[in-house]
Design a protein around this motif. Structure first.
Motif, PDB file in Angstrom:
ATOM      1  N   ASP A 153     -21.661  18.010 -18.702  1.00  6.93           N
ATOM      2  CA  ASP A 153     -22.627  17.103 -18.078  1.00  6.93           C
ATOM      3  C   ASP A 153     -23.874  17.827 -17.579  1.00  6.93           C
ATOM      4  O   ASP A 153     -24.801  17.205 -17.074  1.00  6.93           O
ATOM      5  CB  ASP A 153     -21.976  16.313 -16.940  1.00  6.93           C
ATOM      6  N   ARG A 154     -23.909  19.143 -17.760  1.00  2.03           N
ATOM      7  CA  ARG A 154     -25.097  19.923 -17.406  1.00  2.03           C
ATOM      8  C   ARG A 154     -25.733  20.567 -18.639  1.00  2.03           C
ATOM      9  O   ARG A 154     -26.542  21.476 -18.531  1.00  2.03           O
ATOM     10  CB  ARG A 154     -24.738  20.995 -16.378  1.00  2.03           C
ATOM     11  N   PRO A 170     -28.269  17.553  -9.403  1.00  2.00           N
ATOM     12  CA  PRO A 170     -27.677  16.852 -10.551  1.00  2.00           C
ATOM     13  C   PRO A 170     -28.759  16.329 -11.504  1.00  2.00           C
ATOM     14  O   PRO A 170     -29.917  16.196 -11.130  1.00  2.00           O
ATOM     15  CB  PRO A 170     -26.906  15.696  -9.910  1.00  2.00           C
ATOM     16  N   LYS A 171     -28.318  16.047 -12.715  1.00  2.00           N
ATOM     17  CA  LYS A 171     -29.184  15.504 -13.774  1.00  2.00           C
ATOM     18  C   LYS A 171     -30.279  16.508 -14.140  1.00  2.00           C
ATOM     19  O   LYS A 171     -30.079  17.695 -14.069  1.00  2.00           O
ATOM     20  CB  LYS A 171     -29.780  14.160 -13.344  1.00  2.00           C
ATOM     21  N   ARG A 172     -31.413  16.028 -14.588  1.00  2.00           N
ATOM     22  CA  ARG A 172     -32.572  16.856 -14.958  1.00  2.00           C
ATOM     23  C   ARG A 172     -32.188  18.007 -15.886  1.00  2.00           C
ATOM     24  O   ARG A 172     -32.474  19.177 -15.619  1.00  2.00           O
ATOM     25  CB  ARG A 172     -33.277  17.398 -13.724  1.00  2.00           C
ATOM     26  N   THR A 220     -13.082  26.250 -16.562  1.00  2.00           N
ATOM     27  CA  THR A 220     -14.489  26.457 -16.909  1.00  2.00           C
ATOM     28  C   THR A 220     -15.398  26.009 -15.769  1.00  2.00           C
ATOM     29  O   THR A 220     -16.355  26.701 -15.424  1.00  2.00           O
ATOM     30  CB  THR A 220     -14.842  25.692 -18.201  1.00  2.00           C
ATOM     31  N   LYS A 221     -15.082  24.871 -15.166  1.00  2.00           N
ATOM     32  CA  LYS A 221     -15.897  24.361 -14.068  1.00  2.00           C
ATOM     33  C   LYS A 221     -15.820  25.285 -12.850  1.00  2.00           C
ATOM     34  O   LYS A 221     -16.829  25.523 -12.186  1.00  2.00           O
ATOM     35  CB  LYS A 221     -15.447  22.953 -13.692  1.00  2.00           C
TER      36      LYS A 221
END
Length: 132
Positions: A125-126, A71-73, A11-12
């Motif tokens: 994580d996204r 990353p993040k947000r 998937t990644k």
């Protein structure tokens, strides 16, 4: 040591392949829109849109790619995907309404599909998770 399951790894990989392809497509079309070259401008105005909209969409595409790749947000990523969804679905619909050929409609349709695949396969994580 936490090793990802084969399905998570697959998937990644799918996510990154389609996300990078989408990002490249969005940035390249944004550059064309910001440069307002003759062919791009003719294509855009043929769809019935004013030329100044090219600058607005070009800037937002670049900002959207940055938002998706950093990353993040997570909320910002969701907004960027939503923006890409609306811009690219609108582009496909616009090409169909004016009766453009499949060759002129295909790039917008391809970017639209890339947006959908990238969004669907984004890693946990996204994604924004809702806890009840």
């Amino acid at each position: 040591m936490n090793t990802p399951k084969p399905s998570q790894k697959r998937t990644k990989i799918i996510y990154w392949i389609f996300t990078l392809w989408m990002a490249l497509g969005m940035v390249s079309t944004a550059i064309v829109q910001l440069m307002k070259n003759k062919d791009g401008l003719a294509n855009f105005t043929n769809l019935g849109y004013p030329s100044y909209l090219m600058t607005i969409i070009g800037v937002w595409k670049i900002l959207g790619v940055i938002a998706i790749l950093i990353p993040k947000r997570l909320l910002l990523k969701e907004w960027a995907y939503a923006g890409f969804f609306f811009v690219m679905s609108g582009a496909v619909i616009s090409h169909l309404i004016v009766g453009d050929t499949a060759g002129r409609t295909f790039p917008a349709a391809l970017l639209f599909v890339l947006v959908l695949i990238s969004w669907y396969f984004r890693p946990a994580d996204r994604k924004i998770t809702v806890i009840n």
